[in-house]
Design a protein around this motif. Structure first.
Motif, PDB file in Angstrom:
ATOM      1  N   GLY A 172       0.786  -1.229   0.000  1.00 50.24           N
ATOM      2  CA  GLY A 172       0.000   0.000   0.000  1.00 50.24           C
ATOM      3  C   GLY A 172       0.816   1.276   0.000  1.00 50.24           C
ATOM      4  O   GLY A 172       0.243   2.369   0.046  1.00 50.24           O
ATOM      5  N   ASP A 173       2.130   1.160  -0.059  1.00 54.24           N
ATOM      6  CA  ASP A 173       2.994   2.342  -0.057  1.00 54.24           C
ATOM      7  C   ASP A 173       2.763   3.137  -1.346  1.00 54.24           C
ATOM      8  O   ASP A 173       3.022   2.635  -2.443  1.00 54.24           O
ATOM      9  N   PRO A 174       2.287   4.369  -1.248  1.00 51.33           N
ATOM     10  CA  PRO A 174       1.988   5.130  -2.471  1.00 51.33           C
ATOM     11  C   PRO A 174       3.221   5.492  -3.279  1.00 51.33           C
ATOM     12  O   PRO A 174       3.110   5.894  -4.440  1.00 51.33           O
ATOM     13  N   ARG A 175       4.407   5.321  -2.692  1.00 56.13           N
ATOM     14  CA  ARG A 175       5.634   5.690  -3.402  1.00 56.13           C
ATOM     15  C   ARG A 175       6.123   4.601  -4.342  1.00 56.13           C
ATOM     16  O   ARG A 175       6.978   4.856  -5.188  1.00 56.13           O
ATOM     17  N   GLN A 176       5.606   3.390  -4.186  1.00 54.89           N
ATOM     18  CA  GLN A 176       6.077   2.320  -5.066  1.00 54.89           C
ATOM     19  C   GLN A 176       5.196   2.242  -6.317  1.00 54.89           C
ATOM     20  O   GLN A 176       4.004   2.518  -6.266  1.00 54.89           O
ATOM     21  N   PRO A 177       5.769   1.875  -7.463  1.00 57.97           N
ATOM     22  CA  PRO A 177       5.085   2.061  -8.748  1.00 57.97           C
ATOM     23  C   PRO A 177       3.904   1.140  -9.004  1.00 57.97           C
ATOM     24  O   PRO A 177       3.097   1.428  -9.893  1.00 57.97           O
ATOM     25  N   ASP A 178       3.798   0.047  -8.262  1.00 57.76           N
ATOM     26  CA  ASP A 178       2.705  -0.896  -8.527  1.00 57.76           C
ATOM     27  C   ASP A 178       1.484  -0.652  -7.655  1.00 57.76           C
ATOM     28  O   ASP A 178       0.505  -1.394  -7.747  1.00 57.76           O
ATOM     29  N   ASN A 179       1.539   0.364  -6.806  1.00 57.99           N
ATOM     30  CA  ASN A 179       0.372   0.697  -5.994  1.00 57.99           C
ATOM     31  C   ASN A 179      -0.614   1.452  -6.874  1.00 57.99           C
ATOM     32  O   ASN A 179      -0.369   2.589  -7.265  1.00 57.99           O
ATOM     33  N   THR A 180      -1.723   0.811  -7.182  1.00 58.12           N
ATOM     34  CA  THR A 180      -2.689   1.404  -8.113  1.00 58.12           C
ATOM     35  C   THR A 180      -3.773   2.192  -7.416  1.00 58.12           C
ATOM     36  O   THR A 180      -4.642   2.765  -8.066  1.00 58.12           O
ATOM     37  N   HIS A 181      -3.739   2.231  -6.065  1.00 62.89           N
ATOM     38  CA  HIS A 181      -4.760   2.995  -5.335  1.00 62.89           C
ATOM     39  C   HIS A 181      -4.354   4.460  -5.332  1.00 62.89           C
ATOM     40  O   HIS A 181      -3.322   4.833  -4.799  1.00 62.89           O
TER      41      HIS A 181
END
Length: 205
Positions: free
Chosen positions: A194-203
């Protein structure tokens, strides 16, 4: 040759090979066809989730050992996670970790002092007067919802059990989050799903 690291827990490495092995075990089980394909964004998110589970298991094992807890101290899994709502409350990683009796023993120890107040019980009953009402007999043998709620004293113990269970899950989740924040370091590519900084977080908001 130095093993690639996915994370460390209190300075102890978690290798990428451990994540690989966990993924291989998961993909070897029945129903694995429903898992996301390797190498995709969702596949990488699965590996991040598995990393979270591994580091959580490490945190739990270390803390249980430090407190002298064993599987003999563990309540049943159904006592702590009685339904799907309880699993959602505590989160998928913690719920998976609680399959280990040492984790359940730790849960019991961490949350032993959690209580709910009489005011909380009374307020819950006032908001949900029919929650524990027995169904009434209907026409043709069908059961119908009750029209009248039972008095508080008749259902107090059931309300206390429900509210305390939810409060214990919240307390354990908060404690576990704090312990992971203090002891776990994640390598790039193995961030929290759920980390918004990583590229695969689509939320996105």
């Amino acid at each position: 040759m130095t093993a690639q690291l996915a994370a460390t827990v209190a300075g102890v490495p978690v290798s990428v090979e451990e994540v690989d092995a966990a993924e291989a075990r998961l993909r070897g089980r029945a129903g694995a066809a429903a898992l996301p394909a390797s190498g995709t964004g969702e596949g990488r998110q699965l590996r991040r989730w598995l990393t979270q589970l591994i580091v959580t298991q490490r945190v739990v094992a270390a803390e249980a050992a430090a407190r002298g807890l064993t599987a003999r101290d563990a309540p049943a899994e159904a006592e702590l996670l009685p339904d799907a709502t309880a699993r959602l409350e505590i989160g998928s990683v913690a719920a998976a970790a609680l399959a280990d009796p040492r984790a359940r023993a730790l849960f019991a120890d961490v949350t032993a002092a959690v209580r709910v107040s009489d005011d909380d019980v009374a307020a819950y009953h006032a908001r949900n007067p029919l929650r524990f009402a027995a169904p009434r007999g209907g026409r043709h043998g069908w059961r119908a919802p009750s029209l009248d709620g039972p008095p508080l004293e008749e259902v107090r113990s059931a309300i206390v059990e429900q509210l305390r269970g939810a409060a214990r899950r919240r307390a354990f989740r908060v404690w576990l989050d704090a312990r992971r924040a203090a002891t776990v370091r994640l390598a790039p590519g193995y961030e929290h799903p759920g980390d918004p900084r990583q590229p695969d977080n689509t939320h996105r908001h």
